[in-house]
Structure formats: C-alpha cells, structure tokens
Design an enzyme around this catalytic site. Structure first.
Site, PDB file in Angstrom:
ATOM      1  N   ASP A   1       7.495 -15.136   7.902  1.00 23.76           N
ATOM      2  CA  ASP A   1       6.717 -14.712   6.738  1.00 23.76           C
ATOM      3  C   ASP A   1       6.646 -15.907   5.800  1.00 23.76           C
ATOM      4  OD1 ASP A   1       6.499 -12.156   7.728  1.00 23.76           O
ATOM      5  OD2 ASP A   1       8.199 -11.374   6.604  1.00 23.76           O
TER       6      ASP A   1
ATOM      7  N   ASP B   1       0.773  -2.086   9.452  1.00 25.32           N
ATOM      8  CA  ASP B   1       1.954  -1.785   8.636  1.00 25.32           C
ATOM      9  C   ASP B   1       1.978  -0.277   8.461  1.00 25.32           C
ATOM     10  OD1 ASP B   1       2.524  -4.466   8.394  1.00 25.32           O
ATOM     11  OD2 ASP B   1       1.476  -4.694   6.484  1.00 25.32           O
TER      12      ASP B   1
END
EC number: 4.3.2.10
Length: 272
Positions: free
Chosen positions: A11, A130
């Site tokens: 990330d 997600d």
C-alpha cells in the site's frame, strides 16, 4: 491443480509503503522499490502496488515508483489506485506494470472494464473489491430480497461492496458484482475483506469461498493474513487462487519462502 500464488501487497502513500488496520491508522513500512526487490528475491510470484490515496484525494498515479520497480524486479506487477480511464491504463502499463487494478472507477463506470479488456486483454484487468459484512438485524427487511445471505459464526450477513478506499458503501451485493465484472471482461478479482484487513486474524473464508464458487475468475484473497496457517486456509477452505499479504512480510515476521514451504507441506502446489 494449478499452482497457488503468494503475492506481497504494498500500500503506497506519497511514495512510501504504509500499513494500517481496517483501512486506517497508517504507519510507515518502508521504500517500495527496496521492499519489492526483497520479495522478488524471496520468491514472490507477483507484486501488487495500491496507491491508497489516489482514489480519494485524486492524487496523480505513481508512475515514477512503478518505473523504478519495473527496472529492477521481473515478476508480474499489478498497480491500482486512482485509475479512471483507458489512458490511465496505458500510462501505467507503459511504465512497466503487467496488470491494472480498478475498484471505484469500475463501480462508477463499469464499461471501463469492458473497454480496457478489449484494448489490453482480459489478463490486464483486475477488479479490486473492498467488501464488508452487513449483519442482518431484521430478516423481514424488504431491502434484503435481492441480497445473497450467508450464515457466519457472528450471525447472518450479506457482503457489501465499498469504494473510495473503503470510505463509501455502495449497496451492491459482492456476489452479484463479481458475476457482473466477469461478464464485462475482468481477468481476475482482488478480494479484500475490510473486516479482516490488518487484524492478522485470518482471511474471511466465508467471503472468499462465496466469491470463488460464484465466478470462474481467479480470486486473490486479501485482508487478515497473520501466519502461514491462514494462507493454507485461504487455499483449502476459501478456494482462493492466490493469497495477498502485507504486514507479516513488511515487518519481517516471515518470508515469502517460509509461507510457500508451509503451503507445500499441506500438499498445495506452489512455485519455488
């Protein structure tokens, strides 16, 4: 059985690797190029870069990081975050990425999936999902008629797709969305459990198995990896094709090779 893949996830925020819990409380975890080189040497099958600020804060895409990584690392690289157009796809692929991951833009403009897969090939298009559990308090609720309901240890729930880095619910059922992106031309699904993300309590196996059983696409399980047993569970019980992890690798709790050895001990094929 096809070889299962182990995929480190980086990330990236403002050019640095960060890690948080449940999509918040971010802390620095290192330089993306250096970490990529380490994981490449450890035997990672692929890498995933997610620019976690791009979609929400409308940041420019991290082309420089991709270029520098692609010059030194020779395993497939998937890049996501803030990619909204076919031109964005083209820029990132030219910088050295092999696949592009889209989430918010896929939900907002589903035709992007079809357009990109027709231009670059389905193998280039990864749809990131997600997903969060939505527990049911009132089974008689009319709004649940079109939802896929699952029984879990914590009660009945359906799985909702979120966008903008997990900040906004869409009301879209994850099973239905997975089927739709497959029909539109996606080549793979990167499936992140927001409930499990960063907890190290294991992947959401109910979610992973549900998506795996309802689409023919390869599924990358993401969110919650804390040890090698969790990876084995993702493959055996979750029926995932690949397992994504971050914290346990970034903070040197284990190596990619350690994970692969444990997976192989369970008679699951991996590539060394």
């Amino acid at each position: 059985m096809l070889t299962k893949r182990i995929i480190p996830c980086l990330d990236i925020k403002e050019g640095r690797v960060v890690k948080g819990t449940n999509f918040v409380e971010l802390r620095d975890a290192g330089d993306p190029v250096e970490l990529s080189k380490i994981y490449n040497e450890q035997g990672a099958d692929e890498l995933v870069f997610l620019d976690i600020t791009a979609s929400f804060e409308k940041r420019d895409i991290i082309i420089d990081v991709v270029k520098r990584t692609a010059e030194q690392v020779f395993i497939p690289l998937t890049v996501g975050g803030g990619i909204k157009t076919v031109d964005d796809f083209r820029k990132i692929l030219r910088a050295g990425a092999d696949k592009i991951s889209i989430n918010t833009s896929a939900v907002k403009t589903p035709e992007l999936i079809k357009e990109a897969s027709e231009i670059f090939g389905t193998q280039c298009v990864v749809v990131a999902m997600d997903v969060k559990r939505n527990y049911i308090t009132n089974p008689q609720n009319e709004n649940l008629k079109d939802k896929n309901i699952f029984e879990t240890k914590l009660g009945s729930c359906w799985f909702e797709v979120y966008i903008y880095g997990g900040r906004e619910g869409t009301g879209i059922d994850a099973i239905d969305w997975a089927k739709k992106v497959e029909n539109l031309g996606a080549g793979e699904i990167l499936l992140t459990s927001m409930d499990a993300d960063g907890t190290k309590d294991g992947y959401d196996l109910v979610l992973t198995r549900a998506i795996s059983e309802n689409t023919k696409l390869p599924i990358i399980a993401s969110g919650g990896c804390g040890n090698s047993d969790h990876v084995v569970d993702a493959f055996k019980d979750g029926k995932a094709d690949a397992a994504l992890m971050a914290s346990i690798l970034h903070y040197r709790e284990c190596t990619v090779n350690d994970l692969k050895k444990e997976v192989e001990k369970n008679n699951i094929p991996v590539r060394f």
